[in-house]
Design an enzyme around this catalytic site. Structure first.
Site, PDB file in Angstrom:
ATOM      1  N   LYS A  19     -14.437 -71.048 -17.616  1.00  0.00           N
ATOM      2  CA  LYS A  19     -13.611 -69.861 -17.315  1.00  0.00           C
ATOM      3  C   LYS A  19     -12.146 -70.116 -17.664  1.00  0.00           C
ATOM      4  O   LYS A  19     -11.522 -69.314 -18.344  1.00  0.00           O
ATOM      5  CB  LYS A  19     -13.706 -69.492 -15.814  1.00  0.00           C
ATOM      6  N   ARG A  94     -15.138 -63.516  -6.239  1.00  0.00           N
ATOM      7  CA  ARG A  94     -16.358 -64.318  -6.183  1.00  0.00           C
ATOM      8  C   ARG A  94     -17.145 -64.097  -4.892  1.00  0.00           C
ATOM      9  O   ARG A  94     -18.070 -64.846  -4.605  1.00  0.00           O
ATOM     10  CB  ARG A  94     -16.125 -65.788  -6.485  1.00  0.00           C
ATOM     11  N   ARG A 132     -13.842 -84.087 -16.699  1.00  0.00           N
ATOM     12  CA  ARG A 132     -12.716 -83.158 -16.914  1.00  0.00           C
ATOM     13  C   ARG A 132     -11.373 -83.790 -16.549  1.00  0.00           C
ATOM     14  O   ARG A 132     -11.233 -84.471 -15.550  1.00  0.00           O
ATOM     15  CB  ARG A 132     -12.895 -81.901 -16.066  1.00  0.00           C
ATOM     16  N   ARG A 165      -9.335 -83.573 -10.938  1.00  0.00           N
ATOM     17  CA  ARG A 165      -9.331 -82.790  -9.694  1.00  0.00           C
ATOM     18  C   ARG A 165     -10.106 -83.489  -8.592  1.00  0.00           C
ATOM     19  O   ARG A 165     -11.148 -84.081  -8.844  1.00  0.00           O
ATOM     20  CB  ARG A 165      -9.936 -81.402  -9.967  1.00  0.00           C
ATOM     21  N   ARG A 176     -20.232 -77.127  -4.562  1.00  0.00           N
ATOM     22  CA  ARG A 176     -19.629 -75.933  -5.183  1.00  0.00           C
ATOM     23  C   ARG A 176     -20.700 -75.104  -5.893  1.00  0.00           C
ATOM     24  O   ARG A 176     -20.650 -73.875  -5.879  1.00  0.00           O
ATOM     25  CB  ARG A 176     -18.532 -76.358  -6.163  1.00  0.00           C
TER      26      ARG A 176
HETATM   27  P1  AP5 Z   1     -13.056 -75.303 -17.359  1.00  0.00           P
HETATM   28  O1  AP5 Z   1     -12.563 -74.327 -18.351  1.00  0.00           O
HETATM   29  O2  AP5 Z   1     -12.052 -76.083 -16.600  1.00  0.00           O
HETATM   30  O3  AP5 Z   1     -14.141 -74.612 -16.357  1.00  0.00           O
HETATM   31  P2  AP5 Z   1     -13.946 -73.593 -15.136  1.00  0.00           P
HETATM   32  O4  AP5 Z   1     -15.043 -72.603 -15.222  1.00  0.00           O
HETATM   33  O5  AP5 Z   1     -12.536 -73.110 -15.089  1.00  0.00           O
HETATM   34  O6  AP5 Z   1     -14.287 -74.577 -13.930  1.00  0.00           O
HETATM   35  P3  AP5 Z   1     -13.599 -74.716 -12.498  1.00  0.00           P
HETATM   36  O7  AP5 Z   1     -14.052 -76.063 -11.977  1.00  0.00           O
HETATM   37  O8  AP5 Z   1     -12.123 -74.498 -12.576  1.00  0.00           O
HETATM   38  O9  AP5 Z   1     -14.285 -73.563 -11.691  1.00  0.00           O
HETATM   39  P4  AP5 Z   1     -14.336 -73.369 -10.159  1.00  0.00           P
HETATM   40  O10 AP5 Z   1     -14.676 -71.963 -10.053  1.00  0.00           O
HETATM   41  O11 AP5 Z   1     -15.225 -74.333  -9.465  1.00  0.00           O
HETATM   42  O12 AP5 Z   1     -12.872 -73.838  -9.660  1.00  0.00           O
HETATM   43  P5  AP5 Z   1     -11.541 -73.021  -9.302  1.00  0.00           P
HETATM   44  O13 AP5 Z   1     -10.394 -73.858  -9.657  1.00  0.00           O
HETATM   45  O14 AP5 Z   1     -11.619 -71.659  -9.850  1.00  0.00           O
HETATM   46  O15 AP5 Z   1     -14.041 -76.313 -18.140  1.00  0.00           O
HETATM   47  C1  AP5 Z   1     -14.610 -77.426 -17.487  1.00  0.00           C
HETATM   48  C2  AP5 Z   1     -14.649 -78.645 -18.449  1.00  0.00           C
HETATM   49  O16 AP5 Z   1     -15.550 -78.377 -19.507  1.00  0.00           O
HETATM   50  C3  AP5 Z   1     -13.303 -78.975 -19.109  1.00  0.00           C
HETATM   51  O17 AP5 Z   1     -13.194 -80.368 -19.244  1.00  0.00           O
HETATM   52  C4  AP5 Z   1     -13.404 -78.290 -20.497  1.00  0.00           C
HETATM   53  O18 AP5 Z   1     -12.619 -78.965 -21.466  1.00  0.00           O
HETATM   54  C5  AP5 Z   1     -14.908 -78.411 -20.776  1.00  0.00           C
HETATM   55  N1  AP5 Z   1     -15.449 -77.284 -21.549  1.00  0.00           N
HETATM   56  C6  AP5 Z   1     -15.186 -75.975 -21.394  1.00  0.00           C
HETATM   57  N2  AP5 Z   1     -15.924 -75.220 -22.247  1.00  0.00           N
HETATM   58  C7  AP5 Z   1     -16.689 -76.094 -22.952  1.00  0.00           C
HETATM   59  C8  AP5 Z   1     -17.674 -75.943 -23.987  1.00  0.00           C
HETATM   60  N3  AP5 Z   1     -18.029 -74.736 -24.475  1.00  0.00           N
HETATM   61  N4  AP5 Z   1     -18.272 -77.072 -24.465  1.00  0.00           N
HETATM   62  C9  AP5 Z   1     -17.943 -78.302 -23.984  1.00  0.00           C
HETATM   63  N5  AP5 Z   1     -17.010 -78.504 -23.020  1.00  0.00           N
HETATM   64  C10 AP5 Z   1     -16.392 -77.415 -22.499  1.00  0.00           C
HETATM   65  O19 AP5 Z   1     -11.661 -72.948  -7.716  1.00  0.00           O
HETATM   66  C11 AP5 Z   1     -11.500 -74.121  -6.943  1.00  0.00           C
HETATM   67  C12 AP5 Z   1     -11.648 -73.807  -5.471  1.00  0.00           C
HETATM   68  O20 AP5 Z   1     -10.668 -72.853  -5.065  1.00  0.00           O
HETATM   69  C13 AP5 Z   1     -12.984 -73.187  -5.055  1.00  0.00           C
HETATM   70  O21 AP5 Z   1     -13.987 -74.159  -4.843  1.00  0.00           O
HETATM   71  C14 AP5 Z   1     -12.568 -72.474  -3.753  1.00  0.00           C
HETATM   72  O22 AP5 Z   1     -12.440 -73.388  -2.693  1.00  0.00           O
HETATM   73  C15 AP5 Z   1     -11.177 -71.952  -4.090  1.00  0.00           C
HETATM   74  N6  AP5 Z   1     -11.239 -70.593  -4.692  1.00  0.00           N
HETATM   75  C16 AP5 Z   1     -10.894 -70.251  -5.956  1.00  0.00           C
HETATM   76  N7  AP5 Z   1     -11.076 -68.936  -6.160  1.00  0.00           N
HETATM   77  C17 AP5 Z   1     -11.566 -68.425  -4.997  1.00  0.00           C
HETATM   78  C18 AP5 Z   1     -11.985 -67.127  -4.599  1.00  0.00           C
HETATM   79  N8  AP5 Z   1     -11.936 -66.077  -5.444  1.00  0.00           N
HETATM   80  N9  AP5 Z   1     -12.430 -66.970  -3.319  1.00  0.00           N
HETATM   81  C19 AP5 Z   1     -12.458 -68.011  -2.455  1.00  0.00           C
HETATM   82  N10 AP5 Z   1     -12.104 -69.275  -2.781  1.00  0.00           N
HETATM   83  C20 AP5 Z   1     -11.656 -69.485  -4.045  1.00  0.00           C
HETATM   84 MG    MG Z   2     -10.931 -73.301 -13.722  1.00  0.00          MG
END
Ligand code: AP5
Ligand code: MG
Length: 218
Positions: A19, A94, A132, A165, A176
């Site tokens: 994402k 979400r 990552r 992270r 997660r």
């Molecule tokens: P990356 O692009 O970083 O993936 P991502 O989908 O952004 O993954 P996240 O871990 O950020 O998602 P998340 O939803 O768990 O965490 P968030 O920070 O939003 O890619 C991942 C890796 O893969 C990278 O190394 C990249 O280079 C590689 N990659 C990407 N595409 C690729 C491809 N096609 N091929 C190969 N490699 C690839 O949320 C964190 C926390 O915040 C949550 O757990 C929760 O506690 C809180 N939170 C956030 N939003 C909310 C909400 N709306 N409601 C409640 N709590 C929330």
């Molecule tokens: Mg992210």
């Protein structure tokens, strides 16, 4: 009739589905801004705010931050004059309550245009998150094996320092994924029923996923 140019897009998908990687790239192409709710929380924490410390207690357990604080934080971002011409939301909504709150907020001005669900298997998620690396300054994502930076530990784009992270440990990644399946998969169904959902295969190359995303946006 005036041609509508504004685009409001949501990117959905499990942890590690890409994402963040794709949101920044599409936003650049569409000339709008993107926001990750997770990044907003990490930014608050980095600034030492009360909201940041509250969010940390949930993020460190791999569970979602409560809806009321999350909805308030993201709707304030969405309502900012800078985002009137469209935006890309990464990781919000979400939960069903978040999706309904966003719909209420945007209904009067045309609602969300498209929701894209990036599909990735659990095996791939685990591989991606274990390697990552993120830039502390500009948040650009890297992978130690798939997309390493040119100089170890240093961001190619801004020379910022790379870090791992805290919630990317195997136990927290598994948690997660469970939370995502229980709370966010119903939101995918919600947008499918609204006729706004497009699905893309997230297991091709970063460029391949980007091309599929742009095609889904028409
Ligand atoms: P990356 O692009 O970083 O993936 P991502 O989908 O952004 O993954 P996240 O871990 O950020 O998602 P998340 O939803 O768990 O965490 P968030 O920070 O939003 O890619 C991942 C890796 O893969 C990278 O190394 C990249 O280079 C590689 N990659 C990407 N595409 C690729 C491809 N096609 N091929 C190969 N490699 C690839 O949320 C964190 C926390 O915040 C949550 O757990 C929760 O506690 C809180 N939170 C956030 N939003 C909310 C909400 N709306 N409601 C409640 N709590 C929330
Ligand atoms: Mg992210």
């Amino acid at each position: 009739m005036e041609k509508k140019t504004r685009l409001r897009i949501i990117l959905m998908g499990p942890p590690g589905s890409g994402k963040g990687t794709q949101a920044t790239q599409i936003a650049e192409k569409l000339n709008v801004q993107s926001v990750s709710s997770g990044e907003l929380f990490r930014d608050q924490l980095g600034r030492g705010t009360e909201l940041g410390f509250l969010a940390q207690t949930y993020m460190d357990k791999g569970v979602y931050v409560p809806d009321d604080v999350t909805i308030k934080m993201v709707t304030e971002w969405v309502d900012s004059p800078d985002h009137r011409n469209g935006f890309v939301l990464d990781g919000f909504p979400r939960t069903k309550a978040q999706a309904e709150a966003l719909d209420r907020e945007l209904d009067a001005t045309g609602g969300i245009d498209k929701v894209i669900y990036i599909r990735v298997s659990q095996e791939e998620i685990k591989k991606r998150l274990s390697g990552r690396l993120l830039c502390r300054r500009c948040q650009a994502p890297y992978h130690s094996e798939y997309t390493p930076p040119q100089r170890p530990g240093v961001c190619d784009r801004c020379d910022g320092k790379l870090f791992q992270r805290k919630d990317d440990t195997p136990a927290l990644v598994a948690k997660r994924i469970r939370v995502y399946t229980a709370e966010t998969e119903p939101v995918i169904q919600y947008y499918r029923q609204e006729g706004k959902l497009a699905e893309v295969d997230g297991e091709t190359t970063i460029e391949g996923v980007g091309t599929a995303l742009m095609a889904a946006l028409g």
